[in-house]
Design a protein around this motif. Structure first.
Motif, PDB file in Angstrom:
ATOM      1  N   PRO A 140       0.803  -1.237   0.000  1.00 36.05           N
ATOM      2  CA  PRO A 140       0.000   0.000   0.000  1.00 36.05           C
ATOM      3  C   PRO A 140       0.828   1.276   0.000  1.00 36.05           C
ATOM      4  O   PRO A 140       0.467   2.253  -0.653  1.00 36.05           O
ATOM      5  N   PHE A 141       1.959   1.281   0.733  1.00 44.72           N
ATOM      6  CA  PHE A 141       2.812   2.470   0.741  1.00 44.72           C
ATOM      7  C   PHE A 141       3.318   2.763  -0.667  1.00 44.72           C
ATOM      8  O   PHE A 141       3.232   3.896  -1.157  1.00 44.72           O
ATOM      9  N   MET A 142       3.862   1.738  -1.336  1.00 50.41           N
ATOM     10  CA  MET A 142       4.390   1.928  -2.679  1.00 50.41           C
ATOM     11  C   MET A 142       3.272   2.230  -3.669  1.00 50.41           C
ATOM     12  O   MET A 142       3.467   2.962  -4.644  1.00 50.41           O
ATOM     13  N   LEU A 143       2.084   1.679  -3.414  1.00 49.60           N
ATOM     14  CA  LEU A 143       0.944   1.961  -4.278  1.00 49.60           C
ATOM     15  C   LEU A 143       0.650   3.454  -4.295  1.00 49.60           C
ATOM     16  O   LEU A 143       0.421   4.053  -5.357  1.00 49.60           O
ATOM     17  N   PHE A 144       0.682   4.087  -3.116  1.00 49.39           N
ATOM     18  CA  PHE A 144       0.455   5.535  -3.043  1.00 49.39           C
ATOM     19  C   PHE A 144       1.607   6.315  -3.666  1.00 49.39           C
ATOM     20  O   PHE A 144       1.398   7.383  -4.236  1.00 49.39           O
ATOM     21  N   VAL A 145       2.811   5.800  -3.545  1.00 53.21           N
ATOM     22  CA  VAL A 145       3.952   6.448  -4.194  1.00 53.21           C
ATOM     23  C   VAL A 145       3.765   6.445  -5.706  1.00 53.21           C
ATOM     24  O   VAL A 145       3.926   7.475  -6.385  1.00 53.21           O
ATOM     25  N   TYR A 146       3.407   5.282  -6.257  1.00 58.12           N
ATOM     26  CA  TYR A 146       3.196   5.176  -7.707  1.00 58.12           C
ATOM     27  C   TYR A 146       2.023   6.052  -8.154  1.00 58.12           C
ATOM     28  O   TYR A 146       2.078   6.691  -9.210  1.00 58.12           O
ATOM     29  N   LEU A 147       0.967   6.086  -7.347  1.00 57.85           N
ATOM     30  CA  LEU A 147      -0.192   6.907  -7.699  1.00 57.85           C
ATOM     31  C   LEU A 147       0.169   8.398  -7.649  1.00 57.85           C
ATOM     32  O   LEU A 147      -0.328   9.186  -8.466  1.00 57.85           O
ATOM     33  N   SER A 148       1.009   8.775  -6.703  1.00 56.71           N
ATOM     34  CA  SER A 148       1.449  10.179  -6.619  1.00 56.71           C
ATOM     35  C   SER A 148       2.233  10.558  -7.871  1.00 56.71           C
ATOM     36  O   SER A 148       2.034  11.644  -8.446  1.00 56.71           O
ATOM     37  N   ILE A 192      -7.676  -5.080  -2.320  1.00 61.40           N
ATOM     38  CA  ILE A 192      -6.990  -4.151  -1.415  1.00 61.40           C
ATOM     39  C   ILE A 192      -7.590  -4.354  -0.032  1.00 61.40           C
ATOM     40  O   ILE A 192      -8.675  -3.849   0.263  1.00 61.40           O
ATOM     41  N   PHE A 193      -6.891  -5.095   0.829  1.00 61.03           N
ATOM     42  CA  PHE A 193      -7.481  -5.455   2.119  1.00 61.03           C
ATOM     43  C   PHE A 193      -7.547  -4.278   3.077  1.00 61.03           C
ATOM     44  O   PHE A 193      -8.506  -4.121   3.820  1.00 61.03           O
ATOM     45  N   SER A 194      -6.517  -3.440   3.091  1.00 64.04           N
ATOM     46  CA  SER A 194      -6.473  -2.333   4.045  1.00 64.04           C
ATOM     47  C   SER A 194      -7.622  -1.358   3.808  1.00 64.04           C
ATOM     48  O   SER A 194      -7.692  -0.713   2.760  1.00 64.04           O
ATOM     49  N   GLY A 195      -8.528  -1.254   4.802  1.00 61.43           N
ATOM     50  CA  GLY A 195      -9.676  -0.367   4.648  1.00 61.43           C
ATOM     51  C   GLY A 195      -9.285   1.085   4.530  1.00 61.43           C
ATOM     52  O   GLY A 195      -9.865   1.840   3.741  1.00 61.43           O
ATOM     53  N   SER A 196      -8.283   1.512   5.307  1.00 54.36           N
ATOM     54  CA  SER A 196      -7.858   2.909   5.248  1.00 54.36           C
ATOM     55  C   SER A 196      -7.181   3.213   3.922  1.00 54.36           C
ATOM     56  O   SER A 196      -7.393   4.282   3.331  1.00 54.36           O
ATOM     57  N   ALA A 197      -6.378   2.273   3.421  1.00 59.45           N
ATOM     58  CA  ALA A 197      -5.698   2.485   2.139  1.00 59.45           C
ATOM     59  C   ALA A 197      -6.708   2.566   1.004  1.00 59.45           C
ATOM     60  O   ALA A 197      -6.605   3.428   0.116  1.00 59.45           O
ATOM     61  N   GLN A 198      -7.691   1.684   1.034  1.00 56.19           N
ATOM     62  CA  GLN A 198      -8.692   1.694  -0.038  1.00 56.19           C
ATOM     63  C   GLN A 198      -9.527   2.971  -0.004  1.00 56.19           C
ATOM     64  O   GLN A 198      -9.833   3.554  -1.049  1.00 56.19           O
ATOM     65  N   TRP A 199      -9.877   3.420   1.199  1.00 59.23           N
ATOM     66  CA  TRP A 199     -10.678   4.643   1.310  1.00 59.23           C
ATOM     67  C   TRP A 199      -9.862   5.854   0.877  1.00 59.23           C
ATOM     68  O   TRP A 199     -10.389   6.783   0.252  1.00 59.23           O
ATOM     69  N   ALA A 200      -8.565   5.847   1.207  1.00 56.65           N
ATOM     70  CA  ALA A 200      -7.700   6.947   0.773  1.00 56.65           C
ATOM     71  C   ALA A 200      -7.586   6.988  -0.743  1.00 56.65           C
ATOM     72  O   ALA A 200      -7.360   8.055  -1.326  1.00 56.65           O
ATOM     73  N   MET A 217       1.692   1.161  15.887  1.00 61.66           N
ATOM     74  CA  MET A 217       1.092   2.044  14.889  1.00 61.66           C
ATOM     75  C   MET A 217       2.106   2.503  13.849  1.00 61.66           C
ATOM     76  O   MET A 217       1.778   3.312  12.980  1.00 61.66           O
ATOM     77  N   SER A 218       3.321   1.995  13.911  1.00 58.22           N
ATOM     78  CA  SER A 218       4.370   2.483  13.010  1.00 58.22           C
ATOM     79  C   SER A 218       4.032   2.260  11.540  1.00 58.22           C
ATOM     80  O   SER A 218       4.266   3.133  10.694  1.00 58.22           O
ATOM     81  N   ALA A 219       3.465   1.095  11.220  1.00 58.33           N
ATOM     82  CA  ALA A 219       3.112   0.816   9.822  1.00 58.33           C
ATOM     83  C   ALA A 219       2.047   1.791   9.334  1.00 58.33           C
ATOM     84  O   ALA A 219       2.081   2.244   8.181  1.00 58.33           O
ATOM     85  N   PHE A 220       1.092   2.126  10.213  1.00 58.19           N
ATOM     86  CA  PHE A 220       0.047   3.082   9.868  1.00 58.19           C
ATOM     87  C   PHE A 220       0.644   4.460   9.586  1.00 58.19           C
ATOM     88  O   PHE A 220       0.281   5.133   8.615  1.00 58.19           O
ATOM     89  N   ILE A 221       1.594   4.886  10.422  1.00 58.03           N
ATOM     90  CA  ILE A 221       2.210   6.201  10.261  1.00 58.03           C
ATOM     91  C   ILE A 221       2.953   6.290   8.931  1.00 58.03           C
ATOM     92  O   ILE A 221       2.868   7.291   8.210  1.00 58.03           O
ATOM     93  N   VAL A 222       3.664   5.216   8.592  1.00 53.53           N
ATOM     94  CA  VAL A 222       4.396   5.183   7.320  1.00 53.53           C
ATOM     95  C   VAL A 222       3.423   5.267   6.143  1.00 53.53           C
ATOM     96  O   VAL A 222       3.644   6.012   5.176  1.00 53.53           O
ATOM     97  N   LEU A 223       2.329   4.503   6.221  1.00 55.86           N
ATOM     98  CA  LEU A 223       1.333   4.509   5.150  1.00 55.86           C
ATOM     99  C   LEU A 223       0.708   5.889   4.991  1.00 55.86           C
ATOM    100  O   LEU A 223       0.521   6.381   3.866  1.00 55.86           O
ATOM    101  N   ILE A 224       0.409   6.535   6.121  1.00 59.38           N
ATOM    102  CA  ILE A 224      -0.229   7.848   6.091  1.00 59.38           C
ATOM    103  C   ILE A 224       0.665   8.879   5.408  1.00 59.38           C
ATOM    104  O   ILE A 224       0.175   9.774   4.705  1.00 59.38           O
ATOM    105  N   PHE A 225       1.976   8.775   5.581  1.00 59.59           N
ATOM    106  CA  PHE A 225       2.881   9.731   4.949  1.00 59.59           C
ATOM    107  C   PHE A 225       2.684   9.718   3.430  1.00 59.59           C
ATOM    108  O   PHE A 225       2.582  10.783   2.797  1.00 59.59           O
ATOM    109  N   ALA A 226       2.623   8.517   2.832  1.00 57.71           N
ATOM    110  CA  ALA A 226       2.454   8.421   1.380  1.00 57.71           C
ATOM    111  C   ALA A 226       1.042   8.800   0.956  1.00 57.71           C
ATOM    112  O   ALA A 226       0.854   9.494  -0.048  1.00 57.71           O
ATOM    113  N   ALA A 227       0.039   8.366   1.711  1.00 60.77           N
ATOM    114  CA  ALA A 227      -1.351   8.667   1.369  1.00 60.77           C
ATOM    115  C   ALA A 227      -1.614  10.173   1.422  1.00 60.77           C
ATOM    116  O   ALA A 227      -2.352  10.721   0.592  1.00 60.77           O
TER     117      ALA A 227
END
Length: 514
Positions: A37-45, A409-417, A350-360
Motif C-alpha cells: 500500500p505504501f508503494m501503491l500511493f507512491v506510484y499513484l502520486s 486491497i485489504f487495508s480499509g484505510s488504504a482503499q478509502w484513501a 502504529m508504526s506501519a500506519f504512520i508510514v502509510l499515512i505519509f504516502a497517502a
C-alpha cells in the motif's frame, strides 16, 4: 470387480468447489501482484504528477463547485508545482487529519490492550454466555473487538472454536462465527473507535477541496453503525446455526481442549474498571445535561456541541480511566511511569500506519492542488446526471464496486484513501453528504473482509481450522465464510436503503443529502 460411479451430487460439489477455488486463486494471484500500500500511493502520486502535466497542456479548465470560479488544471511538473511538492511535503503529513485523530485515540485503546483489559473482556463475554446465546455472544464480541484493532483476529476465533467444542458443537462453526464477527463486522461498533476517527479524517481531508465548511466527524456514522452491531449479531447467528453448522454436520474429530478461564483477579479488575468507567460517565453526564453545562450548546442540545467536537479526547480519557483501574488491580500498572510506557508500546504498533499515512497524505494533497480531483468529480457527476443516475441507486452501485475492489486491497484505510478523493467530490456534486458516502463504503469494505485471500489473518485462521480438520484448505475456509459475506452484504445494503428512505439520521444531524 465392480466399478462404482461417483454420486452426481458429490461430483457437482467437487466441481462447484473447484470453480470457487479457481476464482479465489485468481483473486489472490491478482492481488499479490499489487505493490505494498505504501508503494501503491507512491506510484499513484507519480501518476498524478504526470497526469497533471499532460492535462495542463490542453488548457483544461473546470468550474469549482465550492467557489463557482473557473480553475485550470495545474501541472505538478511546473516550477510552481515542484516548489509545492518540496515545501508542502511535511505539512501534508503533519496536518493530515487522520494522523492526530487515530494516534490520539490509540493512546487510550492501546493502553487498554497492553494491560489486558480488552482481551479479558472478550474472553469473559464469550465464556460466560448462556449456551443458547453463545453464538450471539461470539459475534457480538467479535464486532466490538475492533476496538483492539487486529488483535481481535487473534483472540476471538480460537476462543469461539473451543467454546463450541466444549458445548458439543462443531468447533469450526465457532471459528467461522468469530472470524465473521471480527472481519465482516470490523467497521461497526457501539463505541466510537479508531476506525471512525481514521475514515472520517480521510473524508474531511478530501472535503477541503470542495468546501472549508464540510467536515466529517468520528460520530457521523454512529447511529447506523450502532444499529449494525445488533443486525450483524442476529444475522450472523442465523447464518451460523442455519447454514454453516448444518453444512459442517456433527464434529467427529478427537481434539480436546480446555479453555483458559478468566481468573478471580481478572474478574475483580473488570469489575473495578466498570466502576471507574461508570464514575467517569456520570461526571460526563453532569457536564452535558446540567443547566448551563459546558459540554452542551447554548440551547442545551448536543447538535452541534463541545461534546461532539471533543468526542475523541473524551473517549481517550475514558479508556485511560478504565485501563488504569484494570491495570492497577491485576498488577500490570505498579507506578505512574507504567502508563506512558504502555502507551509508548502501543504507538510502536502504529508504526506501519504512520508510514502509510505519509504516502497517502502526499497523494491526496497532489490530487487536490492540481485540481485533478475537481475535474474528475465534475466530469463524473455530469456523466451520472446525463444517464439519470443521481439518486440512491448510484450509491448502491458504489457499494458493490467497493465490495469487489476490497477483494484486491485489504487495508480499509488504504482503499478509502484511494477512493475518497474521487467519489466524495463526485457524489457531493450530486448533493450526497460525504459522511453518507463514507457509510456506504464501510458496509462494502467490512462485508468482504473475510473472503479476500489478501487478508493477512486468513492463513492464521486456516491454521486454527487445521487443528480441528487436517484436510482443511483455503477452499474449505472460503466456502464456510462465503455465506456470511453474501448475507451480510445483501441485508446490510437493504437496511441502508430502508434507513435512507425513512429519512433516519445516520449520525447526529447527518442525513443522505447535504
Amino acid at each position: 470387480m465392480t466399478l462404482s460411479l461417483p454420486d452426481q451430487k458429490e461430483s457437482y460439489e467437487v466441481e462447484k468447489k473447484s470453480v470457487v477455488s479457481k476464482i479465489l486463486d485468481g483473486v489472490e494471484q491478482a492481488g499479490n501482484k499489487l505493490p505494498h500500500p505504501f508503494m501503491l500511493f507512491v506510484y499513484l502520486s507519480v501518476g498524478i504528477i504526470l497526469l497533471s502535466f499532460v492535462v495542463s497542456l490542453f488548457d483544461v479548465t473546470v468550474v469549482h463547485p465550492g467557489t463557482k470560479e473557473e480553475v485550470a488544471i495545474k501541472s505538478l511538473l511546473s516550477g510552481e508545482g515542484l516548489t509545492y511538492i518540496l515545501t508542502s511535503m511535511l505539512t501534508n503529513f503533519t496536518e493530515f487529519k487522520p494522523l492526530g485523530l487515530v494516534l490520539g485515540m490509540m493512546l487510550g485503546i492501546g493502553l487498554a490492550q497492553k494491560v489486558g483489559l480488552i482481551q479479558t473482556f472478550m474472553k469473559k463475554t464469550i465464556i460466560n454466555a448462556p449456551p443458547r446465546f453463545v453464538t450471539y455472544a461470539v459475534i457480538f464480541t467479535g464486532v466490538l473487538g475492533n476496538l483492539a484493532s487486529d488483535a481481535a483476529f487473534i483472540i476471538v476465533p480460537p476462543i469461539a472454536a473451543m467454546v463450541f467444542l466444549t458445548l458439543g458443537r462443531h468447533p469450526i462453526a465457532g471459528l467461522a462465527a468469530g472470524f465473521a464477527g471480527v472481519g465482516a463486522g470490523f467497521t461497526a461498533n457501539i463505541i466510537i473507535a479508531g476506525t471512525d476517527a481514521l475514515l472520517s479524517g480521510i473524508s474531511t481531508e478530501v472535503t477541503k477541496n470542495i468546501s472549508d465548511d464540510l467536515v466529517v466527524t468520528p460520530v457521523d456514522n454512529w447511529y447506523f453503525m450502532s444499529f449494525s452491531v445488533i443486525m450483524l449479531m442476529v444475522v450472523g447467528a442465523w447464518v451460523t446455526e442455519k447454514i454453516v453448522e448444518p453444512k459442517l454436520g456433527k464434529y467427529e474429530g478427537e481434539v480436546t481442549k480446555e479453555l483458559e478461564k478468566v481468573t478471580k483477579v481478572e474478574s475483580k479488575a473488570l469489575r473495578n474498571a466498570g466502576i471507574a468507567g461508570g464514575i467517569f460517565l456520570a461526571i460526563l453526564a453532569l457536564g452535558i445535561f446540567l443547566p448551563g453545562a459546558p459540554l452542551s450548546n447554548e440551547d442545551g442540545g448536543l447538535i452541534p456541541s463541545p461534546f461532539l467536537d471533543g468526542i475523541v479526547p473524551i473517549i481517550l480519557f475514558l479508556f485511560i480511566t478504565v485501563s488504569v483501574a484494570y491495570g492497577v488491580t491485576v498488577g500490570k500498572i505498579k507506578g505512574t511511569s507504567d502508563v506512558p510506557r504502555f502507551m509508548g508500546e502501543s504507538m510502536k504498533d502504529m508504526s506501519a500506519f504512520i508510514v502509510l499515512i505519509f504516502a497517502a497524505a502526499q497523494f491526496i494533497a497532489y490530487f487536490n492542488w492540481s485540481n485533478i480531483g475537481v475535474w474528475i468529480a465534475v466530469s463524473g457527476a455530469e456523466f451520472l446526471q446525463n444517464i439519470n443516475m443521481t439518486g440512491l441507486p448510484v450509491i448502491v452501485g458504489f457499494i458493490f464496486l467497493t465490495a469487489i475492489l476490497n477483494l484486491f486491497i485489504f487495508s480499509g484505510s488504504a482503499q478509502w484513501a484511494l477512493m475518497a478523493p474521487v467519489f466524495i467530490p463526485m457524489f457531493a456534486l450530486l448533493d450526497f453528504n460525504p459522511a453518507f458516502v463514507q457509510l456506504a463504503y464501510r458496509i462494502a469494505d467490512s462485508s468482504t473482509n473475510i473472503i479476500t485471500p489478501l487478508n493477512p489473518y486468513v492463513p492464521m485462521v486456516l491454521a486454527f481450522m487445521k487443528e480441528y480438520d487436517k484436510k482443511a484448505g483455503f477452499g474449505t475456509l472460503f466456502s464456510v465464510m462465503l455465506p456470511y459475506t453474501v448475507v451480510f452484504l445483501i441485508i446490510w445494503t437493504a437496511i441502508f436503503i430502508v434507513w435512507t428512505l425513512l429519512g433516519l439520521p445516520i449520525g447526529p444531524g447527518i442525513h443522505m443529502k447535504l
